[in-house]
Design a protein around this motif. Structure first.
Motif, short mmCIF file in Angstrom:
data_model
loop_
_atom_site.label_atom_id
_atom_site.label_comp_id
_atom_site.label_asym_id
_atom_site.label_seq_id
_atom_site.Cartn_x
_atom_site.Cartn_y
_atom_site.Cartn_z
N ARG A 46 0.84 -1.20 0.00
CA ARG A 46 0.00 0.00 0.00
C ARG A 46 0.87 1.25 0.00
NH1 ARG A 46 -4.19 0.19 -2.09
NH2 ARG A 46 -3.03 1.77 -3.23
N ASP B 37 -7.39 -1.48 -4.92
CA ASP B 37 -7.64 -1.73 -3.50
C ASP B 37 -6.53 -2.64 -2.96
OD1 ASP B 37 -8.20 -4.37 -4.32
OD2 ASP B 37 -10.36 -4.04 -4.31
N ASP B 38 -6.55 -2.90 -1.66
CA ASP B 38 -5.45 -3.64 -1.05
C ASP B 38 -5.36 -5.07 -1.57
OD1 ASP B 38 -4.83 -1.41 0.36
OD2 ASP B 38 -5.55 -2.13 2.30
#
Length: 352
Positions: free
Chosen positions: A255, A290-291
């Motif tokens: 991230r 997204d993660d």
């Protein structure tokens, strides 16, 4: 399959000092040699925490050469559009001599608009400039009294010094994203291929077809050379004693890494240069990850899980070299070395 270390710093002074970063990655290169890895690679960037700690990969590799004896040193790569070929040829040959012939030279076509603006180089036309520079470097390594007359540089009767230790020259790698023209150029010139954008599972079929095309072009032009085309890919690696711990670490590090590179690359979404067709879509995808998607291409897990994922990757893509990116998210030596040791000592025996 051969394995190596890939480095691309995403640090800033407020998170990790440059001294701390280089102390750690120099130790990591020594550990890589101790564990039997084949390569250590560093990349060139400027002006931002996205790679900016290393404007000169050859400088880092010269330091690695002084600390090691066997591991091969790889630029991944030199941003050829921003350098004169005489400079590249001479500096690389010096590191080849200092390492007793252990240098591999990867070249990359820069893609960040602020770099082009700072160096006064137009993004449109950068492909032709890149190729002309790489071609000229190879001639400087292999010919005496070579001359060039291009829109980007010109010289007459140049003989590069020092000569390279490796003959006819150090192995050359062309760093590519997903441009067919780049894959084709590498094959036509008989250079190795380095895939810099981590392959995602949903793109495996496309990447495999591009690699097959590259090898077809290589054999068409250099089939009688006796050389074998090599393909490498960089893949983030996070190995921990348990899957749960590796999952948490990988999400945190990736991230942070993607946030840094997304911010640096954001201006590419408005670039309309034909030399960078399709790049805006790639960047938009990274900006919206997204993660779960962020870690999809990462090799993470316990040693047993990583071994299974490596086998799956090797079945999916015809690679010769996997370069483990270990410094994502500003990791320190403790976390990077743990991943590398667990890979080499516990995961790799399960793959072989």
């Amino acid at each position: 399959m051969k394995y190596g270390i890939s480095l691309l710093p995403d640090c800033a002074p407020e998170t990790r000092s440059p001294t701390a970063y280089f102390d750690d990655v120099l130790r990591l290169a020594e550990l890589g040699e101790e564990l039997g890895l084949h390569y250590v690679k560093m990349t060139e960037h400027y002006l931002d925490r996205a790679g900016g700690y290393c404007p000169s990969p050859l400088t880092y590799l010269a330091a690695v050469a002084a600390r090691t004896r066997r591991i091969r040193l790889m630029t991944g790569g030199i941003q050829a559009s921003f350098h004169h070929p005489i400079q590249i040829a001479a500096h690389a040959a010096q590191v080849d001599a200092m390492s007793h012939g252990r240098l591999d030279v990867g070249f990359v076509r820069a893609f960040l608009p602020y770099d082009f603006e700072a160096f006064g180089v137009d993004m449109t036309g950068s492909r032709a400039r890149f190729q002309a520079t790489v071609d000229a470097v190879v001639r400087l390594w292999t010919e005496e009294k070579t001359s060039e007359d291009t829109p980007y540089f010109s010289y007459r009767d140049a003989t590069s010094y020092p000569p390279t230790v490796q003959r006819p020259h150090p192995p050359v790698w062309i760093c590519v994203a997903m441009s067919e023209a780049s894959f084709r150029y590498a094959g036509e010139r008989g250079h190795n291929l380095m895939i810099t954008a981590t392959p995602q599972p949903e793109t495996y079929d496309q990447v495999r077809k591009m690699i097959e095309m590259y090898r077809d072009v290589y054999h068409e032009h250099h089939g009688d050379s006796g050389r074998t085309p090599l393909v490498a890919a960089g893949v983030p690696l996070v190995v921990a004693p348990t899957d749960a711990e590796a999952d948490a670490d990988a999400r945190r590090y990736m991230r942070s890494y993607l946030d840094v590179w997304g911010a640096a690359s954001q201006s590419l979404t408005s670039v309309n240069s034909p030399d960078y067709a399709g790049y805006s879509k790639i960047i938009e995808r990274y900006l919206t990850m997204d993660d779960d998607t962020a870690v999809a291409g990462t090799m993470y897990g316990s040693p047993a899980t990583v071994a299974r994922k490596i086998r799956d990757l090797e079945d999916a893509l015809p690679l010769d070299v996997i370069l483990w990116q270990l410094d994502c998210g500003g990791q320190d030596y403790a976390t990077m070395s743990r991943s590398l040791r667990l890979f080499a000592e516990e995961a790799l025996p399960l793959v072989r």
